[in-house]
Design a protein around this motif. Structure first.
Motif, mmCIF file in Angstrom:
data_model
loop_
_atom_site.group_PDB
_atom_site.id
_atom_site.type_symbol
_atom_site.label_atom_id
_atom_site.label_comp_id
_atom_site.label_asym_id
_atom_site.label_seq_id
_atom_site.Cartn_x
_atom_site.Cartn_y
_atom_site.Cartn_z
ATOM 1 N N TYR A 16 0.283 -23.774 -24.313
ATOM 2 C CA TYR A 16 0.451 -24.011 -22.889
ATOM 3 C C TYR A 16 0.704 -22.745 -22.071
ATOM 4 O O TYR A 16 0.962 -22.834 -20.875
ATOM 5 N N LEU A 20 0.682 -22.676 -17.926
ATOM 6 C CA LEU A 20 1.967 -22.361 -17.314
ATOM 7 C C LEU A 20 1.860 -21.136 -16.406
ATOM 8 O O LEU A 20 2.450 -21.110 -15.320
ATOM 9 N N LEU A 23 0.096 -22.269 -13.284
ATOM 10 C CA LEU A 23 1.015 -23.034 -12.435
ATOM 11 C C LEU A 23 2.053 -22.126 -11.786
ATOM 12 O O LEU A 23 2.476 -22.366 -10.657
ATOM 13 N N ILE A 34 9.116 -24.325 -14.936
ATOM 14 C CA ILE A 34 7.988 -25.261 -14.948
ATOM 15 C C ILE A 34 7.919 -25.971 -16.290
ATOM 16 O O ILE A 34 8.113 -25.362 -17.352
ATOM 17 N N VAL A 36 5.395 -28.892 -18.244
ATOM 18 C CA VAL A 36 4.197 -29.722 -18.181
ATOM 19 C C VAL A 36 4.405 -31.012 -18.970
ATOM 20 O O VAL A 36 5.105 -31.028 -19.982
ATOM 21 N N THR A 37 3.772 -32.101 -18.478
ATOM 22 C CA THR A 37 3.967 -33.414 -19.083
ATOM 23 C C THR A 37 2.649 -34.167 -19.180
ATOM 24 O O THR A 37 1.670 -33.827 -18.512
ATOM 25 N N ALA A 43 6.825 -37.498 -17.049
ATOM 26 C CA ALA A 43 7.845 -36.721 -16.352
ATOM 27 C C ALA A 43 8.983 -37.635 -15.902
ATOM 28 O O ALA A 43 10.166 -37.301 -16.044
ATOM 29 N N TYR A 184 3.572 -32.155 -13.991
ATOM 30 C CA TYR A 184 4.506 -31.071 -14.263
ATOM 31 C C TYR A 184 5.741 -31.247 -13.408
ATOM 32 O O TYR A 184 5.733 -31.970 -12.402
#
Length: 247
Positions: A16, A20, A23, A34, A36-37, A43, A184
């Motif tokens: 990731y 990331l 983002l 941050i 992420v999901t 989330a 996220y």
């Protein structure tokens, strides 16, 4: 365009770092802030399990996005559903004063901004006052910003001085990736570390992370699509107002 998707990603576990970093540039937040999901629903699940316990009370101005009720119920958390009201002009109004009054009785507050399904947005002053008062009362605030790209305002600037806030976002709306399930969260470093305890290492699949990274490299395209949607909705609204049925 995803023609450059490396086939090797299909037989290796997801990483990731790239998404990331993308983002981080998009949000202007540190990677440490941050998380992420697998969609914004995960989330919601994680933030509720991480922050609340059986018997806690969470204020949910209602109606609201239905997964909040679902995951709160699974954890045995009591929902205080303060209702939106109708103004004289027929518009829905957020229960601001009642929410402030009830904060000392709660452990959490859910703010869906703008509201889903009503489309009502809070003013920046209202959000700031609610979050500041919640911090004084040691109340966590979950802010769902699924539509923030369309609305144009966000609350991430409040994270610097408010460690009680978790912001939830999604790639399903503005970026149109609902089938890939990618969301996220933005929060303090301390909260992000808590969230990691409730997520398996590879919940987000490699293709979703790859597609999100490529989308974040094509922001002018998505902004143009958004502008077309906003213009079309504005024209539709104008047409409805001018319809003989509405005169």
């Amino acid at each position: 365009e995803l023609q450059d998707f490396p086939a090797s990603l299909l037989n290796t576990y997801p990483a990731y770092e790239e998404v990331l970093e993308a983002l981080s540039r998009y949000t202007t937040m540190s990677v440490e802030n941050i998380f992420v999901t697998n969609g914004s629903e995960q989330a919601i699940d994680i933030v509720i399990r991480a922050l609340f316990h059986t018997g806690d009370t969470v204020i949910v101005p209602s109606p609201s996005f239905f997964p909040f009720y679902h995951f709160l119920a699974l954890e045995g958390v009591h929902v205080a559903p303060l209702s939106y009201s109708r103004a004289q002009q027929g518009e829905w109004v957020f229960p601001f004063e009642e929410t402030l009054r009830r904060l000392p009785e709660a452990q959490g507050l859910v703010l869906v901004h703008p509201n889903n399904p009503l489309g009502v947005a809070l003013s920046p002053d209202q959000i700031q006052e609610l979050i500041a008062q919640a911090q004084r009362e040691h109340v966590y605030v979950i802010v769902d910003e699924a539509y923030f790209e369309f609305y144009g305002t966000r609350v991430q600037h409040l994270l610097e001085n408010h460690s009680n806030v978790a912001i939830l976002r999604t790639f399903s709306k503005y970026f149109g990736l609902s089938g890939l399930r990618l969301g996220y969260m933005l929060a303090s470093k301390e909260l992000i570390l808590q969230f990691h305890r409730f997520r398996a290492p590879w919940n987000v699949n490699a293709f979703a992370a790859f597609a999100a990274t490529r989308c974040l490299q094509q922001l002018p395209f998505f902004e143009s699509v958004k502008n077309e949607i906003v213009q079309a909705r504005s024209e539709e609204h104008t047409s409805e107002l001018q319809s003989p049925c509405n005169l």
